[in-house]
Design a protein around this motif. Structure first.
Motif, PDB file in Angstrom:
ATOM      1  N   HIS A  61      -7.692   2.279   3.419  1.00 14.24           N
ATOM      2  CA  HIS A  61      -8.526   1.511   2.489  1.00 14.24           C
ATOM      3  C   HIS A  61      -9.749   0.908   3.169  1.00 14.24           C
ATOM      4  O   HIS A  61     -10.693   0.495   2.490  1.00 14.24           O
ATOM      5  N   THR A  62      -9.777   0.907   4.496  1.00 12.88           N
ATOM      6  CA  THR A  62     -10.965   0.432   5.204  1.00 12.88           C
ATOM      7  C   THR A  62     -11.846   1.582   5.698  1.00 12.88           C
ATOM      8  O   THR A  62     -12.856   1.354   6.346  1.00 12.88           O
ATOM      9  N   GLY A  63     -11.436   2.819   5.397  1.00 10.31           N
ATOM     10  CA  GLY A  63     -12.243   3.985   5.751  1.00 10.31           C
ATOM     11  C   GLY A  63     -12.246   4.330   7.232  1.00 10.31           C
ATOM     12  O   GLY A  63     -13.188   4.960   7.710  1.00 10.31           O
ATOM     13  N   ASN A  64     -11.199   3.951   7.954  1.00 11.58           N
ATOM     14  CA  ASN A  64     -11.128   4.222   9.388  1.00 11.58           C
ATOM     15  C   ASN A  64     -10.447   5.568   9.653  1.00 11.58           C
ATOM     16  O   ASN A  64      -9.270   5.653   9.986  1.00 11.58           O
ATOM     17  N   ARG A  65     -11.243   6.614   9.491  1.00 12.58           N
ATOM     18  CA  ARG A  65     -10.761   7.990   9.613  1.00 12.58           C
ATOM     19  C   ARG A  65     -10.105   8.248  10.979  1.00 12.58           C
ATOM     20  O   ARG A  65      -9.081   8.920  11.055  1.00 12.58           O
ATOM     21  N   ASP A  66     -10.677   7.728  12.046  1.00 10.94           N
ATOM     22  CA  ASP A  66     -10.116   7.999  13.370  1.00 10.94           C
ATOM     23  C   ASP A  66      -8.697   7.440  13.492  1.00 10.94           C
ATOM     24  O   ASP A  66      -7.809   8.084  14.066  1.00 10.94           O
ATOM     25  N   PHE A  81      -3.256   7.814  -1.130  1.00  9.75           N
ATOM     26  CA  PHE A  81      -4.401   6.965  -0.804  1.00  9.75           C
ATOM     27  C   PHE A  81      -5.105   7.447   0.462  1.00  9.75           C
ATOM     28  O   PHE A  81      -6.329   7.518   0.512  1.00  9.75           O
ATOM     29  N   ALA A  82      -4.328   7.819   1.474  1.00 11.97           N
ATOM     30  CA  ALA A  82      -4.912   8.376   2.701  1.00 11.97           C
ATOM     31  C   ALA A  82      -5.552   9.728   2.410  1.00 11.97           C
ATOM     32  O   ALA A  82      -6.641  10.033   2.910  1.00 11.97           O
ATOM     33  N   ALA A  83      -4.894  10.545   1.583  1.00 14.00           N
ATOM     34  CA  ALA A  83      -5.445  11.854   1.229  1.00 14.00           C
ATOM     35  C   ALA A  83      -6.792  11.685   0.523  1.00 14.00           C
ATOM     36  O   ALA A  83      -7.740  12.427   0.801  1.00 14.00           O
ATOM     37  N   ALA A  84      -6.878  10.707  -0.366  1.00 13.57           N
ATOM     38  CA  ALA A  84      -8.143  10.456  -1.076  1.00 13.57           C
ATOM     39  C   ALA A  84      -9.240  10.056  -0.097  1.00 13.57           C
ATOM     40  O   ALA A  84     -10.361  10.556  -0.166  1.00 13.57           O
ATOM     41  N   MET A  85      -8.917   9.150   0.820  1.00 11.15           N
ATOM     42  CA  MET A  85      -9.922   8.694   1.791  1.00 11.15           C
ATOM     43  C   MET A  85     -10.365   9.834   2.708  1.00 11.15           C
ATOM     44  O   MET A  85     -11.533   9.923   3.081  1.00 11.15           O
ATOM     45  N   LEU A  86      -9.448  10.739   3.042  1.00 10.16           N
ATOM     46  CA  LEU A  86      -9.781  11.850   3.925  1.00 10.16           C
ATOM     47  C   LEU A  86     -10.551  12.967   3.207  1.00 10.16           C
ATOM     48  O   LEU A  86     -11.067  13.876   3.846  1.00 10.16           O
ATOM     49  N   GLY A  87     -10.592  12.917   1.878  1.00 15.73           N
ATOM     50  CA  GLY A  87     -11.273  13.969   1.133  1.00 15.73           C
ATOM     51  C   GLY A  87     -10.400  15.179   0.886  1.00 15.73           C
ATOM     52  O   GLY A  87     -10.911  16.265   0.604  1.00 15.73           O
ATOM     53  N   LYS A 106      -2.051   1.588  -7.482  1.00 15.54           N
ATOM     54  CA  LYS A 106      -2.641   0.598  -6.581  1.00 15.54           C
ATOM     55  C   LYS A 106      -2.051   0.779  -5.190  1.00 15.54           C
ATOM     56  O   LYS A 106      -0.844   0.905  -5.021  1.00 15.54           O
ATOM     57  N   GLY A 107      -2.914   0.767  -4.205  1.00 16.06           N
ATOM     58  CA  GLY A 107      -2.490   0.823  -2.819  1.00 16.06           C
ATOM     59  C   GLY A 107      -2.309  -0.592  -2.279  1.00 16.06           C
ATOM     60  O   GLY A 107      -2.177  -1.547  -3.046  1.00 16.06           O
ATOM     61  N   PRO A 108      -2.340  -0.747  -0.965  1.00 19.22           N
ATOM     62  CA  PRO A 108      -2.226  -2.077  -0.376  1.00 19.22           C
ATOM     63  C   PRO A 108      -3.258  -3.036  -0.976  1.00 19.22           C
ATOM     64  O   PRO A 108      -4.389  -2.626  -1.287  1.00 19.22           O
ATOM     65  N   HIS A 109      -2.865  -4.276  -1.153  1.00 21.28           N
ATOM     66  CA  HIS A 109      -3.727  -5.344  -1.676  1.00 21.28           C
ATOM     67  C   HIS A 109      -4.223  -5.050  -3.096  1.00 21.28           C
ATOM     68  O   HIS A 109      -5.199  -5.639  -3.542  1.00 21.28           O
ATOM     69  N   GLY A 110      -3.561  -4.109  -3.776  1.00 21.38           N
ATOM     70  CA  GLY A 110      -3.962  -3.771  -5.137  1.00 21.38           C
ATOM     71  C   GLY A 110      -5.202  -2.908  -5.216  1.00 21.38           C
ATOM     72  O   GLY A 110      -5.813  -2.769  -6.278  1.00 21.38           O
ATOM     73  N   ILE A 111      -5.597  -2.311  -4.111  1.00 18.50           N
ATOM     74  CA  ILE A 111      -6.823  -1.506  -4.072  1.00 18.50           C
ATOM     75  C   ILE A 111      -6.572  -0.166  -4.766  1.00 18.50           C
ATOM     76  O   ILE A 111      -5.666   0.575  -4.392  1.00 18.50           O
ATOM     77  N   PRO A 112      -7.386   0.160  -5.772  1.00 18.31           N
ATOM     78  CA  PRO A 112      -7.177   1.397  -6.534  1.00 18.31           C
ATOM     79  C   PRO A 112      -7.556   2.663  -5.764  1.00 18.31           C
ATOM     80  O   PRO A 112      -8.301   2.623  -4.782  1.00 18.31           O
ATOM     81  N   LEU A 113      -7.052   3.766  -6.280  1.00 19.36           N
ATOM     82  CA  LEU A 113      -7.272   5.079  -5.667  1.00 19.36           C
ATOM     83  C   LEU A 113      -8.757   5.418  -5.549  1.00 19.36           C
ATOM     84  O   LEU A 113      -9.200   5.933  -4.519  1.00 19.36           O
ATOM     85  N   LEU A 114      -9.532   5.104  -6.576  1.00 19.94           N
ATOM     86  CA  LEU A 114     -10.974   5.379  -6.528  1.00 19.94           C
ATOM     87  C   LEU A 114     -11.637   4.703  -5.337  1.00 19.94           C
ATOM     88  O   LEU A 114     -12.504   5.286  -4.683  1.00 19.94           O
ATOM     89  N   ARG A 115     -11.253   3.477  -5.045  1.00 20.12           N
ATOM     90  CA  ARG A 115     -11.865   2.755  -3.909  1.00 20.12           C
ATOM     91  C   ARG A 115     -11.463   3.368  -2.584  1.00 20.12           C
ATOM     92  O   ARG A 115     -12.232   3.327  -1.617  1.00 20.12           O
ATOM     93  N   HIS A 116     -10.250   3.942  -2.509  1.00 19.69           N
ATOM     94  CA  HIS A 116      -9.845   4.632  -1.282  1.00 19.69           C
ATOM     95  C   HIS A 116     -10.735   5.859  -1.066  1.00 19.69           C
ATOM     96  O   HIS A 116     -11.178   6.122   0.052  1.00 19.69           O
ATOM     97  N   ALA A 117     -10.990   6.587  -2.150  1.00 16.62           N
ATOM     98  CA  ALA A 117     -11.872   7.756  -2.037  1.00 16.62           C
ATOM     99  C   ALA A 117     -13.275   7.325  -1.633  1.00 16.62           C
ATOM    100  O   ALA A 117     -13.900   7.945  -0.766  1.00 16.62           O
ATOM    101  N   ALA A 118     -13.756   6.243  -2.207  1.00 14.84           N
ATOM    102  CA  ALA A 118     -15.090   5.749  -1.862  1.00 14.84           C
ATOM    103  C   ALA A 118     -15.155   5.330  -0.392  1.00 14.84           C
ATOM    104  O   ALA A 118     -16.173   5.529   0.264  1.00 14.84           O
TER     105      ALA A 118
END
Length: 139
Positions: A61-66, A81-87, A106-118
């Motif tokens: 959810h913080t976009g830390n791909r590494d 959620f990780a799959a969405a962030m990774l594309g 909702k992922g951790p902290h209630g963060i939605p899937l769309l925000r993980h992708a973003a």
């Protein structure tokens, strides 16, 4: 040393907390902690209520791909959620068949899937576009 068949003791919650906090963006600390306790890649923290977070979830959810890639390479369990962030659009598509109300996920902290992708930036643009199209179709 453990006897054969003896279960390991649970990981200390203070260590889990330190790991999950680090996974929000401190790669060096994550690497150190996982080196010290490899099973941390599966550990989750309950922040209260229904707010469960793993190191993978924190990094996603913080976009830390590494950090996400490091944890997956060490056996962390992929989630939507990780799959969405990774594309990983094909993984997201295949998992969404199990979640007809995916926009309520909702992922951790209630963060939605769309925000993980973003959070995945340009590399996750295909997932973001796919989810936005699905959201429009649901309206």
């Amino acid at each position: 040393m453990r006897a054969e068949g003896e279960k390991k003791q649970p990981i200390d919650q203070a260590l889990v907390r330190q790991y999950v906090i680090a996974a929000h963006g401190n790669f060096v600390e994550v690497e150190k902690l996982v080196g010290q306790e490899p099973d941390l890649v599966h550990a989750v923290m309950n922040w209260g209520g229904d707010d469960w977070e793993s190191g993978l979830g924190a990094a996603a959810h913080t976009g830390n791909r590494d950090i996400v890639e490091f944890l997956l390479a060490r056996g962390a369990r992929m989630d939507i959620f990780a799959a969405a962030m990774l594309g990983e659009v094909e993984i997201v598509k295949s998992m969404l068949k199990w979640y007809p109300n995916w926009n309520e996920l909702k992922g951790p902290h209630g963060i939605p899937l769309l925000r993980h992708a973003a959070a995945g930036g340009e590399q996750a643009a295909s997932v973001l576009e796919y989810l936005q199209t699905m959201k429009l179709e649901a309206v």
